[in-house]
Write a protein that holds these residues in place. Sequence first.
Motif, PDB file in Angstrom:
ATOM      1  N   VAL A   1       0.841  -1.197   0.000  1.00 30.60           N
ATOM      2  CA  VAL A   1       0.000   0.000   0.000  1.00 30.60           C
ATOM      3  C   VAL A   1       0.878   1.249   0.000  1.00 30.60           C
ATOM      4  O   VAL A   1       0.612   2.212  -0.751  1.00 30.60           O
ATOM      5  N   ASP A   2       1.926   1.269   0.809  1.00 24.51           N
ATOM      6  CA  ASP A   2       2.846   2.429   0.820  1.00 24.51           C
ATOM      7  C   ASP A   2       3.529   2.588  -0.538  1.00 24.51           C
ATOM      8  O   ASP A   2       3.703   3.709  -1.037  1.00 24.51           O
ATOM      9  N   PHE A   3       3.921   1.463  -1.109  1.00 26.80           N
ATOM     10  CA  PHE A   3       4.570   1.511  -2.431  1.00 26.80           C
ATOM     11  C   PHE A   3       3.610   2.064  -3.487  1.00 26.80           C
ATOM     12  O   PHE A   3       3.981   2.893  -4.318  1.00 26.80           O
ATOM     13  N   ILE A   4       2.361   1.606  -3.430  1.00 28.69           N
ATOM     14  CA  ILE A   4       1.346   2.090  -4.374  1.00 28.69           C
ATOM     15  C   ILE A   4       1.092   3.579  -4.166  1.00 28.69           C
ATOM     16  O   ILE A   4       0.959   4.345  -5.137  1.00 28.69           O
ATOM     17  N   LYS A   5       1.031   4.002  -2.911  1.00 28.44           N
ATOM     18  CA  LYS A   5       0.825   5.427  -2.623  1.00 28.44           C
ATOM     19  C   LYS A   5       1.963   6.259  -3.209  1.00 28.44           C
ATOM     20  O   LYS A   5       1.732   7.324  -3.787  1.00 28.44           O
ATOM     21  N   ASN A   6       3.194   5.763  -3.047  1.00 29.35           N
ATOM     22  CA  ASN A   6       4.341   6.472  -3.614  1.00 29.35           C
ATOM     23  C   ASN A   6       4.246   6.526  -5.139  1.00 29.35           C
ATOM     24  O   ASN A   6       4.534   7.567  -5.755  1.00 29.35           O
ATOM     25  N   GLN A   7       3.863   5.404  -5.748  1.00 30.56           N
ATOM     26  CA  GLN A   7       3.724   5.373  -7.214  1.00 30.56           C
ATOM     27  C   GLN A   7       2.632   6.342  -7.682  1.00 30.56           C
ATOM     28  O   GLN A   7       2.813   7.068  -8.663  1.00 30.56           O
ATOM     29  N   ILE A   8       1.531   6.345  -6.964  1.00 31.95           N
ATOM     30  CA  ILE A   8       0.423   7.247  -7.324  1.00 31.95           C
ATOM     31  C   ILE A   8       0.858   8.706  -7.154  1.00 31.95           C
ATOM     32  O   ILE A   8       0.553   9.560  -7.994  1.00 31.95           O
ATOM     33  N   THR A   9       1.575   8.983  -6.086  1.00 33.92           N
ATOM     34  CA  THR A   9       2.077  10.337  -5.867  1.00 33.92           C
ATOM     35  C   THR A   9       3.019  10.749  -6.997  1.00 33.92           C
ATOM     36  O   THR A   9       2.943  11.874  -7.513  1.00 33.92           O
ATOM     37  N   GLN A  10       3.890   9.830  -7.387  1.00 33.90           N
ATOM     38  CA  GLN A  10       4.794  10.119  -8.498  1.00 33.90           C
ATOM     39  C   GLN A  10       4.025  10.336  -9.804  1.00 33.90           C
ATOM     40  O   GLN A  10       4.336  11.234 -10.581  1.00 33.90           O
ATOM     41  N   LEU A  11       3.030   9.503 -10.029  1.00 31.25           N
ATOM     42  CA  LEU A  11       2.207   9.662 -11.232  1.00 31.25           C
ATOM     43  C   LEU A  11       1.453  10.993 -11.213  1.00 31.25           C
ATOM     44  O   LEU A  11       1.356  11.691 -12.234  1.00 31.25           O
ATOM     45  N   ASN A  12       0.927  11.331 -10.029  1.00 28.93           N
ATOM     46  CA  ASN A  12       0.240  12.621  -9.913  1.00 28.93           C
ATOM     47  C   ASN A  12       1.199  13.778 -10.167  1.00 28.93           C
ATOM     48  O   ASN A  12       0.843  14.762 -10.830  1.00 28.93           O
ATOM     49  N   ASP A  13       2.405  13.672  -9.639  1.00 28.75           N
ATOM     50  CA  ASP A  13       3.403  14.719  -9.885  1.00 28.75           C
ATOM     51  C   ASP A  13       3.737  14.810 -11.372  1.00 28.75           C
ATOM     52  O   ASP A  13       3.900  15.909 -11.929  1.00 28.75           O
ATOM     53  N   THR A  14       3.852  13.625 -11.998  1.00 29.20           N
ATOM     54  CA  THR A  14       4.134  13.612 -13.445  1.00 29.20           C
ATOM     55  C   THR A  14       2.987  14.253 -14.220  1.00 29.20           C
ATOM     56  O   THR A  14       3.197  15.058 -15.127  1.00 29.20           O
ATOM     57  N   ILE A  15       1.773  13.901 -13.848  1.00 27.00           N
ATOM     58  CA  ILE A  15       0.598  14.471 -14.516  1.00 27.00           C
ATOM     59  C   ILE A  15       0.530  15.977 -14.282  1.00 27.00           C
ATOM     60  O   ILE A  15       0.247  16.753 -15.201  1.00 27.00           O
ATOM     61  N   LYS A  16       0.812  16.413 -13.057  1.00 29.60           N
ATOM     62  CA  LYS A  16       0.818  17.855 -12.779  1.00 29.60           C
ATOM     63  C   LYS A  16       1.897  18.561 -13.597  1.00 29.60           C
ATOM     64  O   LYS A  16       1.693  19.644 -14.111  1.00 29.60           O
ATOM     65  N   GLY A  17       3.040  17.901 -13.706  1.00 30.82           N
ATOM     66  CA  GLY A  17       4.116  18.471 -14.528  1.00 30.82           C
ATOM     67  C   GLY A  17       3.694  18.592 -15.984  1.00 30.82           C
ATOM     68  O   GLY A  17       3.977  19.594 -16.647  1.00 30.82           O
ATOM     69  N   MET A  18       3.024  17.561 -16.486  1.00 32.59           N
ATOM     70  CA  MET A  18       2.538  17.610 -17.871  1.00 32.59           C
ATOM     71  C   MET A  18       1.499  18.727 -18.037  1.00 32.59           C
ATOM     72  O   MET A  18       1.501  19.452 -19.033  1.00 32.59           O
ATOM     73  N   ASN A  19       0.622  18.835 -17.048  1.00 33.13           N
ATOM     74  CA  ASN A  19      -0.408  19.881 -17.087  1.00 33.13           C
ATOM     75  C   ASN A  19       0.242  21.262 -17.064  1.00 33.13           C
ATOM     76  O   ASN A  19      -0.146  22.159 -17.827  1.00 33.13           O
ATOM     77  N   ASP A  20       1.239  21.442 -16.209  1.00 36.50           N
ATOM     78  CA  ASP A  20       1.962  22.721 -16.150  1.00 36.50           C
ATOM     79  C   ASP A  20       2.668  22.999 -17.477  1.00 36.50           C
ATOM     80  O   ASP A  20       2.707  24.147 -17.951  1.00 36.50           O
ATOM     81  N   LEU A  21       3.224  21.946 -18.065  1.00 31.22           N
ATOM     82  CA  LEU A  21       3.893  22.100 -19.358  1.00 31.22           C
ATOM     83  C   LEU A  21       2.903  22.545 -20.428  1.00 31.22           C
ATOM     84  O   LEU A  21       3.190  23.449 -21.222  1.00 31.22           O
ATOM     85  N   LEU A  22       1.726  21.926 -20.441  1.00 28.79           N
ATOM     86  CA  LEU A  22       0.696  22.330 -21.407  1.00 28.79           C
ATOM     87  C   LEU A  22       0.276  23.783 -21.191  1.00 28.79           C
ATOM     88  O   LEU A  22       0.101  24.542 -22.138  1.00 28.79           O
ATOM     89  N   LYS A  23       0.123  24.161 -19.921  1.00 28.76           N
ATOM     90  CA  LYS A  23      -0.263  25.557 -19.633  1.00 28.76           C
ATOM     91  C   LYS A  23       0.824  26.520 -20.086  1.00 28.76           C
ATOM     92  O   LYS A  23       0.539  27.569 -20.656  1.00 28.76           O
ATOM     93  N   SER A  24       2.086  26.168 -19.820  1.00 30.72           N
ATOM     94  CA  SER A  24       3.173  27.068 -20.234  1.00 30.72           C
ATOM     95  C   SER A  24       3.271  27.141 -21.752  1.00 30.72           C
ATOM     96  O   SER A  24       3.538  28.201 -22.313  1.00 30.72           O
ATOM     97  N   MET A  25       3.016  26.019 -22.438  1.00 30.56           N
ATOM     98  CA  MET A  25       3.034  26.039 -23.905  1.00 30.56           C
ATOM     99  C   MET A  25       1.918  26.934 -24.438  1.00 30.56           C
ATOM    100  O   MET A  25       2.119  27.691 -25.390  1.00 30.56           O
ATOM    101  N   ASP A  26       0.759  26.857 -23.800  1.00 30.12           N
ATOM    102  CA  ASP A  26      -0.361  27.711 -24.203  1.00 30.12           C
ATOM    103  C   ASP A  26      -0.028  29.179 -23.959  1.00 30.12           C
ATOM    104  O   ASP A  26      -0.294  30.037 -24.801  1.00 30.12           O
ATOM    105  N   GLN A  27       0.580  29.478 -22.816  1.00 28.21           N
ATOM    106  CA  GLN A  27       0.956  30.867 -22.518  1.00 28.21           C
ATOM    107  C   GLN A  27       2.022  31.362 -23.493  1.00 28.21           C
ATOM    108  O   GLN A  27       1.974  32.499 -23.957  1.00 28.21           O
ATOM    109  N   GLU A  28       2.977  30.499 -23.822  1.00 30.48           N
ATOM    110  CA  GLU A  28       4.002  30.900 -24.793  1.00 30.48           C
ATOM    111  C   GLU A  28       3.384  31.202 -26.144  1.00 30.48           C
ATOM    112  O   GLU A  28       3.756  32.166 -26.806  1.00 30.48           O
ATOM    113  N   GLN A  29       2.413  30.390 -26.528  1.00 30.50           N
ATOM    114  CA  GLN A  29       1.752  30.639 -27.816  1.00 30.50           C
ATOM    115  C   GLN A  29       0.979  31.949 -27.776  1.00 30.50           C
ATOM    116  O   GLN A  29       0.974  32.696 -28.746  1.00 30.50           O
TER     117      GLN A  29
END
Length: 156
Positions: A111-139
């Motif tokens: 369960v702890d391992f899964i929580k860590n994986q989910i947290t990492q995935l959420n961080d990755t998804i947030k990073g992707m979302n931030d990247l999309l927002k920055s790309m939109d702002q740059e455009q």
Amino acid sequence: MGPMIELLLNHGSLGIFAAFLVWLYMNMQKRMDELVDKFQGQLEEIRKDQKHDQEMLRVRYDDVIGKYDSERKQMRVQIKDRIEKVGVLLQNINQKTSNFLVRHDATADDVDFIKNQITQLNDTIKGMNDLLKSMDQEQRVRNLVKMAQGDTLPPV
């Protein structure tokens, strides 16, 4: 001699002066007619030039609008492609997460391992979302720069 000239000569200097005035009037009328014809010709030339300039402006305007429309269509296609890629990545992450949860037992360590994986995935998804927002702002900044340079028209 014509009867009119004899009549004017019979009246002496006033008759001669009257003949001069008639001659002067006829010559001035001829000059005025020539000036009016010349002026109308110039007006017609100005109208032709104005129509040509207007057509050139229309062509240029159509080119600018066409360029703006093609840029907008291209931008929409790029955004659509990016969203599809993110969707595919999210599906892969969801599938891997589902597969991962099915394979492991529900122990505390897992369960702890899964929580860590989910947290990492959420961080990755947030990073992707931030990247999309920055790309939109740059455009948007690029579009504003183009508008400031006069290359494109503001969006409607």
